[in-house]
Design an enzyme around this catalytic site. Structure first.
Site, PDB file in Angstrom:
ATOM      1  N   ALA A 141       0.390  -1.379  -0.355  1.00 22.20           N
ATOM      2  CA  ALA A 141      -0.187  -0.635   0.460  1.00 22.20           C
ATOM      3  C   ALA A 141       1.124   1.516   0.042  1.00 22.20           C
ATOM      4  CB  ALA A 141      -0.829   0.082   1.112  1.00 22.20           C
ATOM      5  N   CYS A 142       0.208   2.706  -0.277  1.00 22.81           N
ATOM      6  CA  CYS A 142       0.673   3.027  -0.615  1.00 22.81           C
ATOM      7  C   CYS A 142       0.062   4.777  -0.521  1.00 22.81           C
ATOM      8  CB  CYS A 142       1.797   3.906  -1.781  1.00 22.81           C
ATOM      9  SG  CYS A 142       1.406   4.011  -3.262  1.00 22.81           S
ATOM     10  N   GLN A 143       0.060   6.111  -0.442  1.00 23.61           N
ATOM     11  CA  GLN A 143      -0.803   6.826  -0.865  1.00 23.61           C
ATOM     12  C   GLN A 143      -1.796   6.942  -1.924  1.00 23.61           C
ATOM     13  OE1 GLN A 143      -1.668   8.703   3.012  1.00 23.61           O
ATOM     14  NE2 GLN A 143      -3.161   9.352   2.100  1.00 23.61           N
TER      15      GLN A 143
END
Length: 235
Positions: free
Chosen positions: A139-141
């Site tokens: 995951a990331c933003q």
């Protein structure tokens, strides 16, 4: 005539690598994004929503958060392993400082971003934290960096990968188990846009610009700050 290679012929030292043009960079990025999307289409990476990711975490999957520590400090998922795909450029050479100033001028002042460079030890750090047979939610933003990370992890032997489509920006409050219950969508905002309240999440939550007087004051003050920065930059 120049001597043929071999037989003791002297080789020329390679010159400095030519910088890619903007057109070449754009083409390379489009090709990379096509590769990353193919991972999902080919079933190598499982596309999930924030709700589905939370369910996977309950089933024993581990989240690898590839955002830099500066973003993680604003909001994080409980139990996630933070290993950044990119890190802040700390190069203080003339060239490095020019890149940082360019990043600021190209939108860093508005979004709050900094010039980033690839974390060369990303894969070794993940391997040190999790075995290749681990079930990993990446995951990331916004979802792009994490999809790029999936490509590297797949090449390193990870075969059970899930990716949050849209990243944390797509996670509504309560959909993911966050530290201190923070709204993780706000971890991705910064700079003048966040200060003025002009980011998408602030507008969506009606936490954007205040009254007319406050808005005018903020904009006027922001212009003064930018004028000061421009003045300093040109000196």
């Amino acid at each position: 005539a120049p001597a043929a290679l071999g037989g003791g012929a002297r080789r020329r030292a390679p010159g400095p690598a030519r910088a890619m043009s903007m057109e070449e960079q754009d083409r390379a990025m489009k090709e990379a994004q096509a590769r990353w999307q193919n991972q999902v289409r080919e079933g190598k990476v499982r596309s999930v929503s924030a709700v589905e990711a939370a369910a996977l975490l309950k089933e024993g999957w581990t989240m690898v958060d590839v955002r830099p520590p500066e973003e993680v400090a604003k909001g994080a998922v409980e139990g996630a392993v933070n290993i950044p795909l990119f890190v802040v450029d700390d190069d203080v050479s003339v060239g490095g400082l020019l890149k940082q100033m360019s990043a600021f001028g190209m939108g860093g002042w508005w979004l709050g971003g900094q010039h980033m460079v690839p974390n060369e030890r990303f894969v070794p750090q993940v391997l040190n934290a999790l075995p290749p047979d681990a079930k990993v939610v990446v995951a990331c933003q916004k979802g792009l960096r994490s999809l790029a990370a999936c490509e590297q992890l797949g090449r390193a032997g990870y075969s059970q990968l899930a990716w949050i489509n849209g990243g944390f920006d797509a996670a509504e409050p309560g959909q993911l188990p966050t530290v201190e219950g923070k709204d993780i969508r706000y971890a991705g905002i910064g700079g003048v846009s966040a200060w003025l309240g002009w980011t998408d999440v602030q507008q969506k939550d009606k936490k954007g610009l205040g009254g007319a007087t406050e808005t005018v004051f903020k904009i006027a003050f922001g212009i003064l700050v930018l004028d000061g920065l421009v003045f300093l930059y040109t000196q």
